[in-house]
Design a protein around this motif. Structure first.
Motif, PDB file in Angstrom:
ATOM      1  N   LEU A  47     -28.823   6.578  -4.726  1.00  0.00           N
ATOM      2  CA  LEU A  47     -27.500   7.079  -5.086  1.00  0.00           C
ATOM      3  C   LEU A  47     -27.095   6.615  -6.473  1.00  0.00           C
ATOM      4  CD1 LEU A  47     -25.643   6.556  -1.681  1.00  0.00           C
ATOM      5  CD2 LEU A  47     -26.208   8.737  -2.748  1.00  0.00           C
ATOM      6  N   ALA A  48     -27.405   5.342  -6.806  1.00  0.00           N
ATOM      7  CA  ALA A  48     -27.068   4.829  -8.137  1.00  0.00           C
ATOM      8  C   ALA A  48     -27.758   5.634  -9.223  1.00  0.00           C
ATOM      9  CB  ALA A  48     -27.468   3.354  -8.227  1.00  0.00           C
ATOM     10  N   GLN A  49     -29.010   5.984  -8.995  1.00  0.00           N
ATOM     11  CA  GLN A  49     -29.767   6.735  -9.989  1.00  0.00           C
ATOM     12  C   GLN A  49     -29.286   8.178 -10.109  1.00  0.00           C
ATOM     13  OE1 GLN A  49     -33.964   6.798  -9.204  1.00  0.00           O
ATOM     14  NE2 GLN A  49     -34.475   7.898 -11.092  1.00  0.00           N
ATOM     15  N   GLU A  50     -29.093   8.857  -8.976  1.00  0.00           N
ATOM     16  CA  GLU A  50     -28.768  10.278  -9.018  1.00  0.00           C
ATOM     17  C   GLU A  50     -27.318  10.542  -9.391  1.00  0.00           C
ATOM     18  OE1 GLU A  50     -30.123  12.675  -5.873  1.00  0.00           O
ATOM     19  OE2 GLU A  50     -32.121  11.791  -5.799  1.00  0.00           O
ATOM     20  N   LEU A  51     -26.425   9.584  -9.104  1.00  0.00           N
ATOM     21  CA  LEU A  51     -25.020   9.767  -9.475  1.00  0.00           C
ATOM     22  C   LEU A  51     -24.692   9.094 -10.799  1.00  0.00           C
ATOM     23  CD1 LEU A  51     -23.311   9.294  -5.978  1.00  0.00           C
ATOM     24  CD2 LEU A  51     -23.767  11.435  -7.196  1.00  0.00           C
ATOM     25  N   ALA A  52     -25.709   8.494 -11.430  1.00  0.00           N
ATOM     26  CA  ALA A  52     -25.564   7.895 -12.769  1.00  0.00           C
ATOM     27  C   ALA A  52     -24.492   6.815 -12.801  1.00  0.00           C
ATOM     28  CB  ALA A  52     -25.271   8.982 -13.800  1.00  0.00           C
ATOM     29  N   SER A  54     -23.893   2.346 -12.069  1.00  0.00           N
ATOM     30  CA  SER A  54     -24.598   1.070 -11.968  1.00  0.00           C
ATOM     31  C   SER A  54     -24.820   0.704 -10.510  1.00  0.00           C
ATOM     32  CB  SER A  54     -23.788  -0.033 -12.656  1.00  0.00           C
ATOM     33  OG  SER A  54     -22.570  -0.254 -11.963  1.00  0.00           O
ATOM     34  N   GLU A  55     -25.779  -0.180 -10.280  1.00  0.00           N
ATOM     35  CA  GLU A  55     -26.060  -0.610  -8.914  1.00  0.00           C
ATOM     36  C   GLU A  55     -24.859  -1.332  -8.303  1.00  0.00           C
ATOM     37  OE1 GLU A  55     -29.530  -2.992  -9.408  1.00  0.00           O
ATOM     38  OE2 GLU A  55     -30.908  -1.288  -9.319  1.00  0.00           O
ATOM     39  N   SER A  56     -24.129  -2.100  -9.125  1.00  0.00           N
ATOM     40  CA  SER A  56     -22.967  -2.822  -8.606  1.00  0.00           C
ATOM     41  C   SER A  56     -21.867  -1.864  -8.158  1.00  0.00           C
ATOM     42  CB  SER A  56     -22.433  -3.792  -9.663  1.00  0.00           C
ATOM     43  OG  SER A  56     -22.043  -3.102 -10.830  1.00  0.00           O
ATOM     44  N   ARG A  57     -21.730  -0.705  -8.849  1.00  0.00           N
ATOM     45  CA  ARG A  57     -20.744   0.295  -8.426  1.00  0.00           C
ATOM     46  C   ARG A  57     -21.236   1.056  -7.199  1.00  0.00           C
ATOM     47  NH1 ARG A  57     -18.488   4.420 -12.431  1.00  0.00           N
ATOM     48  NH2 ARG A  57     -16.895   4.531 -10.810  1.00  0.00           N
ATOM     49  N   ALA A  58     -22.536   1.312  -7.126  1.00  0.00           N
ATOM     50  CA  ALA A  58     -23.088   2.044  -5.981  1.00  0.00           C
ATOM     51  C   ALA A  58     -22.854   1.311  -4.677  1.00  0.00           C
ATOM     52  CB  ALA A  58     -24.589   2.278  -6.193  1.00  0.00           C
ATOM     53  N   VAL A  59     -22.779  -0.019  -4.724  1.00  0.00           N
ATOM     54  CA  VAL A  59     -22.534  -0.810  -3.513  1.00  0.00           C
ATOM     55  C   VAL A  59     -21.246  -0.391  -2.829  1.00  0.00           C
ATOM     56  CG1 VAL A  59     -21.956  -3.151  -2.728  1.00  0.00           C
ATOM     57  CG2 VAL A  59     -23.930  -2.781  -4.204  1.00  0.00           C
ATOM     58  N   ALA A 104     -21.377  15.037   2.228  1.00  0.00           N
ATOM     59  CA  ALA A 104     -22.559  15.868   1.948  1.00  0.00           C
ATOM     60  C   ALA A 104     -22.318  16.822   0.780  1.00  0.00           C
ATOM     61  CB  ALA A 104     -22.952  16.651   3.200  1.00  0.00           C
ATOM     62  N   LEU A 105     -21.068  17.244   0.598  1.00  0.00           N
ATOM     63  CA  LEU A 105     -20.742  18.189  -0.478  1.00  0.00           C
ATOM     64  C   LEU A 105     -20.345  17.500  -1.779  1.00  0.00           C
ATOM     65  CD1 LEU A 105     -18.641  20.796   1.556  1.00  0.00           C
ATOM     66  CD2 LEU A 105     -21.041  20.981   0.852  1.00  0.00           C
ATOM     67  N   SER A 106     -20.322  16.174  -1.768  1.00  0.00           N
ATOM     68  CA  SER A 106     -19.885  15.424  -2.949  1.00  0.00           C
ATOM     69  C   SER A 106     -20.840  15.645  -4.111  1.00  0.00           C
ATOM     70  CB  SER A 106     -19.815  13.923  -2.634  1.00  0.00           C
ATOM     71  OG  SER A 106     -18.848  13.646  -1.650  1.00  0.00           O
ATOM     72  N   ARG A 107     -20.258  15.809  -5.297  1.00  0.00           N
ATOM     73  CA  ARG A 107     -21.055  15.981  -6.508  1.00  0.00           C
ATOM     74  C   ARG A 107     -20.720  14.930  -7.562  1.00  0.00           C
ATOM     75  NH1 ARG A 107     -23.494  17.819  -3.355  1.00  0.00           N
ATOM     76  NH2 ARG A 107     -24.349  19.912  -3.075  1.00  0.00           N
ATOM     77  N   SER A 108     -19.898  13.964  -7.192  1.00  0.00           N
ATOM     78  CA  SER A 108     -19.571  12.872  -8.100  1.00  0.00           C
ATOM     79  C   SER A 108     -19.421  11.592  -7.294  1.00  0.00           C
ATOM     80  CB  SER A 108     -18.269  13.152  -8.863  1.00  0.00           C
ATOM     81  OG  SER A 108     -17.151  13.105  -7.986  1.00  0.00           O
ATOM     82  N   HIS A 170     -37.186  10.734   2.249  1.00  0.00           N
ATOM     83  CA  HIS A 170     -38.574  11.099   1.953  1.00  0.00           C
ATOM     84  C   HIS A 170     -38.763  12.618   1.972  1.00  0.00           C
ATOM     85  CE1 HIS A 170     -42.891  10.411   1.630  1.00  0.00           C
ATOM     86  NE2 HIS A 170     -43.087  11.257   2.627  1.00  0.00           N
ATOM     87  N   PHE A 171     -38.027  13.293   2.852  1.00  0.00           N
ATOM     88  CA  PHE A 171     -38.224  14.740   3.017  1.00  0.00           C
ATOM     89  C   PHE A 171     -37.086  15.582   2.451  1.00  0.00           C
ATOM     90  CE2 PHE A 171     -40.807  12.911   6.469  1.00  0.00           C
ATOM     91  CZ  PHE A 171     -42.017  13.545   6.224  1.00  0.00           C
ATOM     92  N   ALA A 172     -35.928  14.973   2.171  1.00  0.00           N
ATOM     93  CA  ALA A 172     -34.772  15.762   1.729  1.00  0.00           C
ATOM     94  C   ALA A 172     -33.948  14.955   0.733  1.00  0.00           C
ATOM     95  CB  ALA A 172     -33.919  16.166   2.939  1.00  0.00           C
ATOM     96  N   SER A 173     -32.920  15.590   0.180  1.00  0.00           N
ATOM     97  CA  SER A 173     -32.043  14.924  -0.780  1.00  0.00           C
ATOM     98  C   SER A 173     -30.970  14.119  -0.059  1.00  0.00           C
ATOM     99  CB  SER A 173     -31.391  15.966  -1.695  1.00  0.00           C
ATOM    100  OG  SER A 173     -30.666  16.919  -0.915  1.00  0.00           O
ATOM    101  N   TRP A 174     -30.263  13.264  -0.816  1.00  0.00           N
ATOM    102  CA  TRP A 174     -29.329  12.320  -0.209  1.00  0.00           C
ATOM    103  C   TRP A 174     -28.160  12.974   0.539  1.00  0.00           C
ATOM    104  CZ3 TRP A 174     -24.248  12.432  -1.528  1.00  0.00           C
ATOM    105  CH2 TRP A 174     -23.885  12.944  -2.769  1.00  0.00           C
ATOM    106  N   PRO A 175     -27.653  14.183   0.185  1.00  0.00           N
ATOM    107  CA  PRO A 175     -26.552  14.740   0.986  1.00  0.00           C
ATOM    108  C   PRO A 175     -26.879  14.901   2.469  1.00  0.00           C
ATOM    109  CG  PRO A 175     -26.683  15.892  -1.106  1.00  0.00           C
ATOM    110  CD  PRO A 175     -27.886  15.004  -1.036  1.00  0.00           C
ATOM    111  N   TRP A 176     -28.168  15.035   2.796  1.00  0.00           N
ATOM    112  CA  TRP A 176     -28.542  15.179   4.198  1.00  0.00           C
ATOM    113  C   TRP A 176     -28.342  13.889   4.987  1.00  0.00           C
ATOM    114  CZ3 TRP A 176     -29.186  19.647   6.542  1.00  0.00           C
ATOM    115  CH2 TRP A 176     -29.457  20.776   5.753  1.00  0.00           C
ATOM    116  N   LEU A 177     -28.170  12.758   4.299  1.00  0.00           N
ATOM    117  CA  LEU A 177     -27.842  11.512   4.991  1.00  0.00           C
ATOM    118  C   LEU A 177     -26.521  11.647   5.747  1.00  0.00           C
ATOM    119  CD1 LEU A 177     -28.626   9.026   2.079  1.00  0.00           C
ATOM    120  CD2 LEU A 177     -30.035   9.385   4.119  1.00  0.00           C
ATOM    121  N   PHE A 178     -25.615  12.445   5.194  1.00  0.00           N
ATOM    122  CA  PHE A 178     -24.292  12.624   5.796  1.00  0.00           C
ATOM    123  C   PHE A 178     -24.200  13.918   6.604  1.00  0.00           C
ATOM    124  CE2 PHE A 178     -23.921  10.328   1.757  1.00  0.00           C
ATOM    125  CZ  PHE A 178     -23.386   9.134   2.212  1.00  0.00           C
ATOM    126  N   ALA A 179     -24.931  14.940   6.169  1.00  0.00           N
ATOM    127  CA  ALA A 179     -24.867  16.236   6.858  1.00  0.00           C
ATOM    128  C   ALA A 179     -25.371  16.140   8.287  1.00  0.00           C
ATOM    129  CB  ALA A 179     -25.671  17.284   6.084  1.00  0.00           C
TER     130      ALA A 179
END
Length: 459
Positions: A47-52, A54-59, A104-108, A170-179
């Motif tokens: 999530l930190a990488q794809e939402l650009a 920092s790791e401390s904010r991703a927490v 799941a629909l979040s883009r930011s 491994h098989f899908a993108s991160w929004p599927w974690l919530f979907a």
């Protein structure tokens, strides 16, 4: 398992077929709430990488969920007496499903954190009254087995949340974690409307001021930690902390005078209860640190993929799930403070061994350390919970359960915030966070050993 749904003459609660559906609703609701945290923890580096960010904010994707949940547990438990547990549970479940769709629909990053906040509100509504719902569903002769089944569901969710998160990534993108929550939640909601029992609502008031002060004191403390970690100084850093302390003082003052207090303060006069609550808090701080810190270590330091990190993490909660039922039976036969102290000692050894991990550590080296932590925590948790609930008067048992849930969730949130603080300070290594977890366990172990004579005197 089958005997839980066999109806006998004179049974309270629901008839067998409706009882089965209601139990399925409780299992799905609890499983989603618990799984959701483990699934997201393993995905924080992604999530930190794809939402650009920092790791401390991703927490904060994890922390805001835990924090909101902890802040509202006591308030929702009291609110259920005013609007009814059925309405509160179904409302919380509906909000959780809606919030999962928003995640799941979040883009930011900001949208995701706001959606996670809504998820935390829904989860708090369900978790605050989950155990007490079993008293409406099952007859008293099956209550212990039903609650035990609920505890097993929690252990299962803790054990396989990280693994499921790694598989999804491994098989899908991160929004599927919530979907994944949406179809399961809708099924639970439909069944819940049909099967969950109604009850007579008490005509007592609700301490709105106490609920507001409770939420403010908990959230202000962790918010202050985050601000300090991101470089805030002076008033902006310490004002939230001072306001948190002020809210704590006002909360205690309010609970002494409220007609229907959220937390009856007389139960804290039981020394064994207060010590067990403090021990639980310190242990969950350590667990929160490791559950968030290890995925970062596995992926950013050791170069593991999310799926590999999930597999490396799994031995800990799996050992906890296997040892937990055994420790509960031991606590019924022996002094529970002895069992929990032994568990904390083993947990401390496991935590100390984690500090020695390096980027070259292999899977076997990681696995035995994780198993040691899981065995220790499994031996500790059930006996300490038994000591906490069993050391107060029966009239306070429901309130003690609420305090236990709040301590657990706030401890995990505090541990998560500590990892964010360490990452934000850029001290170069997550080992500092693990050392903080070790110190927390040392305090818990010292308190646990000190209370052993108190439990013997009451035996």
């Amino acid at each position: 398992m089958r005997r839980l749904f066999v109806t006998r003459p004179g049974d309270e609660g629901l008839p067998g077929p409706q009882r089965r559906l209601a139990m399925l609703v409780m299992v799905l609701g609890t499983l989603m709430s618990v799984l959701d945290n483990g699934i997201v923890n393993i995905a924080l580096p992604t999530l930190a990488q794809e939402l650009a960010v920092s790791e401390s904010r991703a927490v904060w994707v994890t922390n805001v969920y835990q924090l909101v949940c902890a802040a509202l547990l006591l308030g929702f438990a009291a609110l259920s007496r005013l609007i009814g547990r059925r309405r509160l549970y179904l409302g919380g479940l509906a909000l959780f499903v809606l919030a999962s769709l928003c995640c799941a629909l979040s883009r930011s990053f900001e949208w995701l954190v706001a959606s996670r906040m809504l998820q935390g509100i829904g989860a708090a509504a369900m978790l605050s009254i989950g155990p007490s719902m079993y008293r409406l569903i099952f007859p008293s002769r099956l209550l212990g087995s039903a609650i035990g089944m609920g505890a097993l569901v929690v252990a299962f969710g803790i054990a396989f949340g990280p693994s499921l998160g790694g598989i999804i990534l491994h098989f899908a993108s991160w929004p599927w974690l919530f979907a994944i929550n949406v179809p399961l939640g809708l099924l639970a909601l439909i069944l819940g409307i049909r099967a969950l029992p109604s009850e007579t609502i008490e005509s007592r008031g609700f301490d709105w001021l106490g609920a507001l002060l409770s939420a403010s004191m908990l959230s202000g403390f962790v918010f202050s930690l985050d601000h300090i970690g991101h470089g805030a100084r002076g008033t902006s850093a310490w004002l939230p902390l001072l306001l948190s302390v002020l809210c704590l003082v006002l909360f205690v003052w309010r609970q002494r005078r409220a007609n229907a207090p959220l937390v009856p303060l007389p139960m804290f006069r039981a020394t064994r209860f207060s010590i067990a609550a403090m021990i639980s808090l310190m242990a969950f701080v350590a667990q929160g640190i490791t559950f968030v810190g290890l995925p970062f270590m596995f992926q950013t330091v050791m170069g593991a993929t999310p799926l590999e990190a999930a597999m490396l993490f799994t031995p800990w909660p799996l050992a906890l799930m296997l040892i937990g039922p055994l420790s509960g039976r031991l606590a019924d036969r022996f002094n529970p403070t002895l069992i929990s102290s032994l568990g904390l000692a083993i947990f401390l050894l496991g935590m100390l061994s984690l500090v020695t991990l390096t980027a070259e550590s292999g899977a076997v080296s990681i696995a035995w350390r994780a198993v040691l932590c899981g065995v220790g925590y499994g031996l500790f948790q059930a006996p300490n919970n038994r000591e906490m609930i069993g050391s107060v008067a029966l009239t306070y048992s429901a309130n003690a359960s609420g305090v236990l849930a709040s301590v657990r969730t706030f401890g995990q949130a505090l541990g998560t915030a500590s990892v964010g603080l360490m990452l934000a300070l850029s001290w170069g290594s997550l080992s500092y966070a693990l050392w903080l977890g070790c110190a927390s366990v040392v305090v818990a172990l010292a308190l646990s050993v000190w209370r052993i004579p108190l439990a013997r005197a009451k035996a």
